[in-house]
Design a protein around this motif. Sequence first.
Motif, short mmCIF file in Angstrom:
data_model
loop_
_atom_site.label_atom_id
_atom_site.label_comp_id
_atom_site.label_asym_id
_atom_site.label_seq_id
_atom_site.Cartn_x
_atom_site.Cartn_y
_atom_site.Cartn_z
N ILE A 256 28.21 50.27 40.39
CA ILE A 256 28.96 49.10 39.94
C ILE A 256 28.84 47.98 40.98
N GLU A 257 29.00 48.34 42.25
CA GLU A 257 28.89 47.35 43.32
C GLU A 257 27.51 46.71 43.34
N ALA A 258 26.47 47.52 43.15
CA ALA A 258 25.10 46.99 43.13
C ALA A 258 24.91 46.02 41.97
N LEU A 259 25.44 46.34 40.80
CA LEU A 259 25.31 45.48 39.63
C LEU A 259 26.08 44.17 39.82
N GLU A 260 27.20 44.25 40.52
CA GLU A 260 27.95 43.03 40.83
C GLU A 260 27.17 42.16 41.81
N ASN A 261 26.54 42.78 42.81
CA ASN A 261 25.75 42.03 43.79
C ASN A 261 24.51 41.41 43.16
N LEU A 262 24.05 42.02 42.07
CA LEU A 262 22.90 41.48 41.33
C LEU A 262 23.31 40.35 40.39
N PHE A 263 24.60 40.03 40.34
CA PHE A 263 25.12 39.03 39.40
C PHE A 263 24.82 39.42 37.96
N VAL A 264 25.00 40.70 37.66
CA VAL A 264 24.81 41.19 36.29
C VAL A 264 26.17 41.32 35.60
N ILE A 265 27.11 41.97 36.27
CA ILE A 265 28.46 42.13 35.72
C ILE A 265 29.46 41.45 36.65
N LYS A 266 30.61 41.12 36.08
CA LYS A 266 31.66 40.47 36.86
C LYS A 266 33.01 40.83 36.24
N ASP A 267 33.99 41.00 37.08
CA ASP A 267 35.34 41.27 36.60
C ASP A 267 36.22 40.04 36.81
N ILE A 268 36.98 39.69 35.79
CA ILE A 268 37.89 38.55 35.85
C ILE A 268 39.26 39.04 36.32
N ASP A 269 39.77 38.44 37.39
CA ASP A 269 41.06 38.85 37.94
C ASP A 269 42.22 38.52 37.00
N ALA A 270 43.31 39.26 37.18
CA ALA A 270 44.52 39.02 36.40
C ALA A 270 45.39 37.97 37.07
N TRP A 271 46.01 37.14 36.26
CA TRP A 271 47.01 36.17 36.71
C TRP A 271 48.34 36.88 36.62
N THR A 272 49.12 36.89 37.70
CA THR A 272 50.26 37.80 37.73
C THR A 272 51.62 37.16 38.03
N PRO A 273 52.05 36.16 37.28
CA PRO A 273 53.42 35.68 37.48
C PRO A 273 54.41 36.63 36.80
N GLN A 274 55.47 36.99 37.50
CA GLN A 274 56.46 37.92 36.95
C GLN A 274 57.47 37.12 36.12
N ILE A 275 57.08 36.76 34.90
CA ILE A 275 57.95 35.91 34.10
C ILE A 275 58.99 36.72 33.32
N ARG A 276 58.83 38.04 33.30
CA ARG A 276 59.85 38.89 32.69
C ARG A 276 60.14 40.02 33.65
N SER A 277 61.37 40.09 34.14
CA SER A 277 61.71 40.98 35.24
C SER A 277 61.45 42.45 34.93
N LYS A 278 61.59 42.86 33.68
CA LYS A 278 61.42 44.28 33.34
C LYS A 278 60.06 44.57 32.69
N THR A 279 59.19 43.59 32.77
CA THR A 279 57.89 43.75 32.12
C THR A 279 56.81 44.06 33.15
N ALA A 280 56.04 45.08 32.88
CA ALA A 280 54.93 45.43 33.77
C ALA A 280 53.71 44.59 33.40
N ILE A 281 53.22 43.87 34.38
CA ILE A 281 52.03 43.07 34.15
C ILE A 281 50.80 43.93 34.40
#
Length: 435
Positions: A256-281
Motif C-alpha cells: 500500500i505504501e509503495a502504491l501511495e509513493n507511486l501516486f497510484v492510490i490516495k486516501d482522503i482524510d476525515a474532517w472531524t469537528p465534534q458537532i454532536r457530543s454523543k456521536t462517534a465520528i
Amino acid sequence: MDYFPRLVDKELDNRIKAFNAINIVGPKGCGKTRTAKERCKTVIEFQDEERREGYLNIAQTAPSLFLKNEKPILFDEWQDAPKIWGTIRKDCDDNPQATGQYFLTGSSSKKINTPHTGTGRISEVTMFPMTLFETKESSGTISLSKLFEDKNLNIDGNKNNVALEDLFYIVCRGGWPRCLAIEGKDAKLQIAADYYEQIYKKDISAIDGVKRNPEWARTILWSYARNMATLAKKSVLFADASASNNISEVTFSSYIEALENLFVIKDIDAWTPQIRSKTAIRSARKHIFIDPSIGLAALGIKPEYFYKDLDLFGHAFENMVLRDLLAYAQIHGARLMHYCDDIGLESDAVYQLADGRYALIEIKTGENSIPSAEKNLLKFGELIEKHNTATLADKEHPGVLYRKPDLLIVICATASMAYTTSSGVKVIPFGCLRD
C-alpha cells in the motif's frame, strides 16, 4: 502536439518567483516533463539514449558543468543521476538571490533518498492528471474559487453539455495527456490499461528496488478498485488480498505504501469537528485512485459496462470529482477532506481554504438524488448552528465554536443546468466546473 495549458502553470509561475529550483512530482504520464519544458531553455534528458552515457559520466564526475548551460534548465529523470540534487541544492545556497533557474522531473517509479533535503531551496509541486476543465470537456463556466469570493455569484442557467454516456467513457479513459495526442476512442482507453499493467508488473518493484510479487500487487489494486471512494476498513482490503494469496498484513501494508509513493492510490482524510457530543465520528479515510481509470482498468471495466451498473459508476464518478477537487486544492492552497458519523450524516467532500472558509459538497450521479443531498447538507448546517448555540449558552464550560459552512454544493453528473435552490444550495453540473 500543442501544449495544453495546465492548472499547475500558475502555481509554478508563482513558485519560481520565490525559489531557485522546482521539483515537479506526480503520477506517471500526468504531463510533468512537458509542462516543465514549456519553461526551460535547456533540457537535459537522462533517458535520451544518444546522450545518456555522456550525461551520466558528467553527472558522476563533474555535475556542476550542467549548470553552465542557458537557464532555466530542466533535468528530466534526474533520479538516474542523483548527484544532480546536491549540485543544485549547493547552487541555491551559493546564489540565494537567484530564482526560477532549475526544474526537476522524474519517474514516480524511482524513489531516491538524497543525503540532503531541498527544504527552503528546492520547492516541490504535485501535479495531477488532467481535470475535466483541462481536457476542455468541462465548459468551466462555474469557478469554485470565485464562488468562495462571491457567495451570491449567479450560476443559474449555465448549461451542461456533457452527457452521462460521455462520462462513462471519460472516467474509463482518465485524465492522461497522452490521450489528447492520439486518435480513436478505443486507442485512448489503452493508455490507462497499459499504465495499470506497468504499475503491478514493474513499477511496484522499481520504486525502491524491493522485489514484489506482481500477482499480490494486482490483487491489492483490484481490492482498492472494488472499494473505490468508500471508507472500507483496512481489514476488508486485507481480507480481499489475502483470500487467494499468502500475504501477511505487514507485507500488505508495505505494498500500500509503495502504491501511495507511486501516486497510484490516495486516501482522503476525515474532517472531524465534534458537532454532536454523543456521536462517534468515523475517522476512516476515503480510498481513491489518483485517476479512477487505473481502478477501472484493474476491474477490467469498459464504458459499456456502466449501462448495467450505475452503482459502480457512482463510485467511479465520485473518484473522478475528488481527483479534480484535489487538483484545484493543490493550486489554491486548500485541503480536501470528507465527513461521516455513525448515524448517517455525511459530506462526500469538505473543501477547506487556508483561511478557514469551507464548502460542504455532495457528489451525485442523477438529478433525482439532489433533493436528498440538499436535505443532508442543510441538516449539517443546522447541527453546527445548534452546537454553537449550546456552546455559547454554557458560560462555565465554554466549548469550541465551529464555523458554519461558507458554501453548500451538490456536484451532479446529469444535471442539465446549474441552479441555486431556494435554501441556497448550489447545484453544479460536473460539466461546468473549474477551479
